[in-house]
Design an enzyme around this catalytic site. Sequence first.
Site, PDB file in Angstrom:
ATOM      1  N   GLU A 275       0.827  -1.210   0.000  1.00  0.00           N
ATOM      2  CA  GLU A 275       0.000   0.000   0.000  1.00  0.00           C
ATOM      3  C   GLU A 275       0.862   1.261   0.000  1.00  0.00           C
ATOM      4  OE1 GLU A 275      -4.332  -0.417   1.915  1.00  0.00           O
ATOM      5  OE2 GLU A 275      -2.980   0.786   3.149  1.00  0.00           O
ATOM      6  N   HIS A 296       9.048 -26.236   1.852  1.00  0.00           N
ATOM      7  CA  HIS A 296       8.440 -27.428   1.244  1.00  0.00           C
ATOM      8  C   HIS A 296       7.292 -27.058   0.321  1.00  0.00           C
ATOM      9  CE1 HIS A 296      10.859 -29.921   3.972  1.00  0.00           C
ATOM     10  NE2 HIS A 296      10.704 -28.884   4.788  1.00  0.00           N
ATOM     11  N   LYS A 407     -14.216   0.698  -3.403  1.00  0.00           N
ATOM     12  CA  LYS A 407     -15.096   1.093  -2.286  1.00  0.00           C
ATOM     13  C   LYS A 407     -16.340   1.802  -2.838  1.00  0.00           C
ATOM     14  CE  LYS A 407     -11.418   1.592   1.193  1.00  0.00           C
ATOM     15  NZ  LYS A 407     -10.753   2.483   2.177  1.00  0.00           N
TER      16      LYS A 407
HETATM   17  O1  LIG Z   1      -8.767   2.363   9.634  1.00  0.00           O
HETATM   18  P1  LIG Z   1      -9.744   2.489   8.537  1.00  0.00           P
HETATM   19  O2  LIG Z   1     -10.044   3.887   8.134  1.00  0.00           O
HETATM   20  O3  LIG Z   1     -11.000   1.707   8.833  1.00  0.00           O
HETATM   21  O4  LIG Z   1      -9.090   1.831   7.206  1.00  0.00           O
HETATM   22  C1  LIG Z   1      -8.704   0.485   7.188  1.00  0.00           C
HETATM   23  C2  LIG Z   1      -7.755   0.220   6.068  1.00  0.00           C
HETATM   24  O5  LIG Z   1      -8.380   0.499   4.812  1.00  0.00           O
HETATM   25  C3  LIG Z   1      -7.463   1.180   3.960  1.00  0.00           C
HETATM   26  O6  LIG Z   1      -7.834   2.508   3.930  1.00  0.00           O
HETATM   27  C4  LIG Z   1      -7.480   0.582   2.578  1.00  0.00           C
HETATM   28  O7  LIG Z   1      -8.757   0.486   2.116  1.00  0.00           O
HETATM   29  C5  LIG Z   1      -6.110   1.009   4.605  1.00  0.00           C
HETATM   30  O8  LIG Z   1      -5.190   1.976   4.224  1.00  0.00           O
HETATM   31  C6  LIG Z   1      -6.482   1.053   6.070  1.00  0.00           C
HETATM   32  O9  LIG Z   1      -5.474   0.538   6.868  1.00  0.00           O
END
Ligand SMILES: O=P(O)(O)OC[C@H]1O[C@](O)(CO)[C@@H](O)[C@@H]1O
EC number: 5.3.1.9
Length: 435
Positions: A275, A296, A407
Amino acid sequence: MNVDIGNALSAVAAPGISRAALERLDEQVADAHERIDAGMEAGEHGYAALNLPNRTDTDEIRVAVDRVTGPDTSAILTVGIGGSALGAATITDALNDADDPEAIYLDNVDPDWLSATLDRLDLETTVLNVVSRSGTTAETLANFLVVRETFEEAGVDWTERTIVTTGDDGPLRELAERHNLPSLAVPDGVPGRFSALSAVGLVAAAVCGHDLDALLRGAAAEAETLTGSLFECPAYAYGATTYALDARGARTNAMMPYAESLETYAEWFAQLWAESLGKDDLGQTPVRALGVTDQHSQLQLYRAGPRDKLVTFVTVQETAARPIPDTDVDDLAYLGDASLGDLLDAEFEATEASLAAAGRPNVRIEIDRVDEFELGGLLYGMEAACVLAGELYGVNTFEQPAVEWAKKATRGLLGGGEFAEAEAVAEKTELRVER
Ligand SMILES: O=P(O)(O)OC[C@H]1O[C@](O)(CO)[C@@H](O)[C@@H]1O
């Protein structure tokens, strides 16, 4: 942590980096360190994460945790995902033993798995740890709503057992205030994947009785090593070497700790590396592996497949012995004189040497033992290595814009608003082959 990059040199491996090139790269490391130091000094977004060893208030965490725990606490159920779960899971999976409360992480939305997990818990003695930096992550909020309903249906008061770690505002912050729940803040300027050494990663450790101050002392000791040269700073040596090897073709980095207790650490590293550095068509692909188990399954590929990999070993100097009993089977007599710890160490050295013998680059990271101090140093060291690598790649290490598309599509598919991304899902190109 100590780092040995000898097996990444071009005298040993291809791809590999020459001493001369390493010297030249060190000039870039000096510039990058200046940038990092200035960012830490100013508390800039992202760089601020490297200040956590001297910034995290462990008393505040313990006070909040004391409000939801008791002598009969049997489990801590953490509802969080990505950086809001992996750091905490790395710490409790590394340090917990059978006497500690069980640490469970709901970092997926698989209904069968979630139901089975909740069904086996004694909710009366379970702490609910809800963690989200944004406070808006769909998976975390959905899981929280399901878990809360489960507590209510069981007649167990969730407000007495719930602790929240989130940002200054958002739905979770409002929930915490409405129900007067113990809550902690995600520190400003600290991205999720860099927050293990804050309340985000430390609440679960506190509930399980681990020494938070020792974790931060280990991290602080590692922070002391951040100087402008890769030849003096283990974290920068690692960060610079991975960058240089990637530039020379090692596009994949297999993180292979030789300790079962560090398996989740490899998962945490995968998020950190992917990331942070996976941007602008750049970035090394992290792969999770485990020593000796993956000798293995994966070693054949690492040793004889494409020359596009770096293998990063994490080895623990002090391992338990556990003698191997004598046997009357002649062929196995050699085992009877050893312990499982000896076997583990011999297999690590043999595997490391086998890659070098095949001219395959690998790096060794050493920690003395798996305890709070050493783990704090390892986590901090890897974070600093990642920040340095990000400077060398010239990417924005601290954002992850590419995750937003899916998302929005998800939200649109569930009727949570009009999103072009959701429409694009329906336009999938199909070439189905059906049974
Ligand atoms: O802590 P949050 O805002 O729920 O995000 C959880 C995770 O989702 C992300 O934003 C990725 O979708 C990560 O960078 C982060 O660690």
